[in-house]
Scaffold this active site. Structure first.
Site, PDB file in Angstrom:
ATOM      1  CG  ASP A  62       1.672  -8.183  -6.056  1.00 20.12           C
ATOM      2  OD1 ASP A  62       0.801  -7.824  -5.410  1.00 20.12           O
ATOM      3  OD2 ASP A  62       0.832  -9.113  -6.600  1.00 20.12           O
ATOM      4  CD  GLU A  99      -2.686  -1.039  -0.363  1.00 22.73           C
ATOM      5  OE1 GLU A  99      -2.906  -0.219  -0.305  1.00 22.73           O
ATOM      6  OE2 GLU A  99      -3.162  -2.226  -0.792  1.00 22.73           O
TER       7      GLU A  99
END
Ligand SMILES: *[C@@H]1O[C@H](CO)[C@@H](O)[C@H](O)[C@H]1NC(C)=O
Ligand SMILES: *[C@@H]1O[C@H](CO)[C@@H](O)[C@H](O)[C@H]1NC(C)=O
Ligand SMILES: *[C@@H]1O[C@H](CO)[C@@H](O)[C@H](O)[C@H]1NC(C)=O
Ligand SMILES: *[C@@H]1O[C@H](CO)[C@@H](O)[C@H](O)[C@H]1NC(C)=O
Ligand SMILES: *[C@@H]1O[C@H](CO)[C@@H](O)[C@H](O)[C@H]1NC(C)=O
Ligand SMILES: *[C@@H]1O[C@H](CO)[C@@H](O)[C@H](O)[C@H]1NC(C)=O
Length: 708
Positions: free
Chosen positions: A614, A558
């Site tokens: 990711d 995030e």
């Protein structure tokens, strides 16, 4: 004198100097031997602690529950170097979706709280919350009431020709009631949202309604006809349940569908039209069938509206055509317009009605999903629907109850500590990115320091005294339908009031018991809800490897979204564009090299940003974890799995991404689950090292990319 003194001094001083030098040499040798010995000793000690005994297994109930979860979800006879996804996620019963399982477990926690006997204070707002939940669960009372409460509402709206008494229609009154009292929008949708620049003067926006029928522009004629047929059957069923005469019901249902499909065609023509700003008076002239001022005024009390109130309108053409259609219909078929509005309302209320209505609606949805080739909707137990309804209408109380139940101060501070470790690591990595020049680095660091973080729940839920709500405008009973409608009214009024009052904080987009962390660009805030910081993703007692691998990599993921614009084409003109392009290309090739499970198709250019987050998220979490390993003692691991702490870290990273393969939505901006596991892990040299993957295996490729 001076000279003598100095001469005298010189030989005196020479001796100690000489000795001193000799001592220094000898001392250095001695020290070196000593340090060498110490190092040797401590490394023997080190090997002793971490080698022969290994990290201590965590055998608390919390860890054993996690162990059972891990044992049940993987297949360790699969080679981790060729298929780590199956190693962590695959088993005979298929793969379960980690996020969905956690979301369900959080609702189950709320259920246990809501079903605990008498924990609320009588005559408080809390009492209403528990009573609402229990009346939602009281299906025998709902069945016994049947269609009665609904018929009563239809009469209040002026009745309809299908059953009961039909009085003449005051179209504007019915529409006003539908919107303001029932939250239903038959012809257009109106809602408030915050003004981007002046937060306390909200904007009224008007757009097309959401159509109940999943019509699409590019739909084949045959499918379109089938959808319409299913919908007609559904409306017929509703009319019959409400005691209508079958012939009349059929006639009114067909007319209702023809109105919907005309409205749908207007929308189709007007696709792609921009937003326009008009006043209520101007809109009244352009779309005269609707009494705009009184409708909007009723919806948005306590705002006070006048004809000069500006509105943001999406698709003025649609509204004009809609108004014309309504006028036409009212001239010739006033009763059909009324039936059309009531059919629509009944559809939206079905979840608060008895099982006949619910079943009819469920069957419609399943058939429509079948026709549009979507997977069938799973069936949810009643308690889960009731927890969701209660959560929607009584969010402040449920947030406080959830925090009390599942997010202790201890958990909160452990989560904050993990987050700081992740944040510090990312900050230090910014210094070393080859594609960032000084200017970009500074900009990135500035963005980083201005970032706000919301951990767990909004401020008011973390201080339960702030979450006390009286819900004085909610009237429960006599039927569940009436309670449900009263709650809806109260919620809509609360939303309007909230938007009118100054609110210094970020408005959360998720429930605190939800599982989705997010980054809000407009408020520059990262939100990590308490629902995510739960077993099996996080627990203060877990081995650090688990917390860093699971929750830590989500946090880092995030955080990286703060910088996503750098990665967009042309998003970072002052970066070393060649270097950046090289790693972007490297990443694309890296992901393209993985085989996809059969039947999966997706567009990798939609998933690039998430892939980058990711890959970076894993790298940052791993570095933060390794730093902890170096400086902190007392590492624990899970018994029986046979995984070292670092192996456990990687396993935990994969564990949160477990999900059924083959359920990829074409609009999903994330890669399919196998890729989200294999892409980042194979890009990590430490993974191959710790699992001893031979060169050239899937998880140990020869080329790796360093973006973050
Ligand atoms: C685990 O994988 C092996 C090898 O692919 C397979 O033979 C076995 O049936 C799997 N076991 C379970 C429990 O899924
Ligand atoms: C359900 O509602 C009925 C009627 O209001 C009431 O008599 C009954 O006690 C309720 N059942 C439960 C389990 O609350
Ligand atoms: C219809 O209206 C009449 C007179 O107002 C009333 O007596 C009757 O009960 C109503 N019927 C229904 C089904 O509501
Ligand atoms: C609804 O109100 C508008 C504005 O006052 C008016 O133009 C329109 O004729 C009304 N519609 C009906 C059916 O009375
Ligand atoms: C919508 O209205 C415009 C003009 O008022 C008209 O030209 C157009 O054909 C209408 N669209 C439809 C689909 O009837
Ligand atoms: C993938 O999406 C991009 C951008 O939206 C588009 O240009 C490209 O044609 C798409 N590729 C495929 C195979 O659909």
């Amino acid at each position: 004198m001076g000279t003598l003194w100095s001469q005298e001094r010189s030989p005196e001083g020479e001796l100690p100097n000489e000795w001193g030098r000799r001592w220094t040499v000898a001392g250095q040798v001695l020290m070196a031997v000593l340090i060498f010995g110490l190092l040797l000793g401590s490394s023997v000690l080190f090997v002793y602690i971490f080698g022969s005994c290994g990290p201590r297994p965590c055998e608390t109930p919390v860890c054993l529950a996690l162990l059972a979860h891990y044992l049940a979800s993987g297949n360790t006879s699969v080679d981790p170097c060729t298929n780590f996804f199956t190693f962590a996620c695959g088993n005979t019963k298929g793969t379960s979706n980690s996020f969905q399982t956690l979301a369900k477990e959080n609702k189950n926690r709320l259920r246990r709280v809501l079903e605990a006997p008498d924990i609320w204070h009588p005559d408080s707002g809390e009492e209403k919350v528990f009573k609402f939940y229990s009346s939602c669960m009281n299906t025998s009372a709902i069945e016994a009431a049947g269609a009665g409460p609904l018929k009563h509402i239809i009469e209040e709206l002026g009745g309809w020709r299908i059953s009961g008494n039909w009085t003449s229609l005051d179209f504007n009154r019915t529409l006003r009631l539908l919107m303001s009292q029932y939250g239903y929008f038959p012809f257009f949708r109106a809602y408030l949202h915050p003004h981007p620049n002046s937060p306390h003067t909200p904007v009224i926006q008007i757009e097309q309604p959401e159509f109940d029928i999943p019509l699409k522009q590019e739909q084949e004629q045959k499918i379109y006809a089938q959808i319409v047929r299913e919908y007609l059957a559904y409306l017929n069923r509703l009319g019959t349940l409400l005691g209508g005469d079958p012939v009349k019901v059929q006639q009114h249902a067909s007319m209702s569908i023809s109105i919907t499909s005309r409205l749908f065609q207007f929308q189709r023509q007007a696709q792609g039209k921009l937003f326009q700003i008009v006043t209520i008076a101007q809109l009244q002239e352009m779309a005269p069938a609707i009494d705009w001022l009184s409708c909007l005024q009723a919806m948005f009390v306590p705002m006070s509206l006048s004809p000069s109130q500006p509105l943001v309108v999406h698709d003025l053409e649609y509204l004009k055509n809609m108004s014309q259609l309504v006028e036409e219909q009212l001239l010739t078929h006033r009763d059909f317009v009324q039936s059309h509005m009531i059919f629509g309302l009944v559809g939206t209320l079905s979840r608060a009605l008895d099982s006949n209505f619910q079943e009819a609606h469920r069957e419609l949805i399943q058939k429509l999903r079948q026709l549009t080739e979507r997977p069938p909707m799973p069936t949810y137990p009643r308690w889960m629907k009731c927890v969701e309804e209660t959560g929607t209408y009584f969010t402040p109380t449920l947030a406080a109850l959830f925090v009390h139940e599942a997010f202790s101060r201890n958990t909160q501070s452990a989560a904050m500590e993990l987050f700081s470790a992740i944040k510090d690591t990312l900050f230090s990595r910014l210094q070393r990115l080859p594609w960032m020049n000084e200017e970009t680095r500074k900009e990135a660091q500035e963005r980083f320091t201005q970032l706000q973080v919301k951990m767990g729940a909004p401020e008011w839920a973390l201080k339960p005294e702030l979450a006390k709500q009286e819900y004085s405008d909610i009237q429960l009973g006599p039927s569940f339908l009436q309670s449900f409608l009263s709650c809806g009214r109260s919620l809509r009024a609360r939303i309007v009031r909230n938007l009118l009052h100054p609110f210094p904080h970020h408005r959360w987009h998720v429930f605190p018991w939800g599982v989705n962390a997010y980054y809000s660009i407009s408020d520059h805030v990262v939100v990590i809800p308490a629902g995510l910081l739960q077993p099996p993703f996080f627990h203060p007692e877990y081995p650090r490897a688990v917390n860093f691998g699971a929750a830590g990599s989500i946090m880092a993921h995030e955080l990286l979204h703060i910088f996503y614009q750098f990665l967009l084409p042309g998003g970072c003109p002052s970066c070393d564009t060649h270097a950046l392009q090289r790693v972007v290309l490297c990443l694309e090739n890296h992901y393209a090299a993985f085989p996809l499970p059969s039947g999966t198709s997706f567009n990798s250019s939609h998933t690039f940003l998430e892939n980058a987050a990711d890959i970076g998220g894993l790298a940052i979490a791993l570095q933060a974890y390794s730093k902890r390993l170096l400086w902190h003692r007392g590492e624990t691991t899970l018994p029986k799995l046979g995984l070292s702490p670092r192996q456990l870290f990687f396993r935990s990273y994969a564990q949160v991404l477990c999900r059924e393969t083959g359920s990829q939505d074409s609009q999903d901006t994330h890669s399919p689950p196998t890729l989200r596991v294999h892409g980042p892990l194979s890009n990590t040299p430490a993974f191959a090292r710790h699992f001893r993957c031979p060169h050239g295996t899937l998880m140990n490729p020869s080329i790796r990319c360093q973006l973050w």
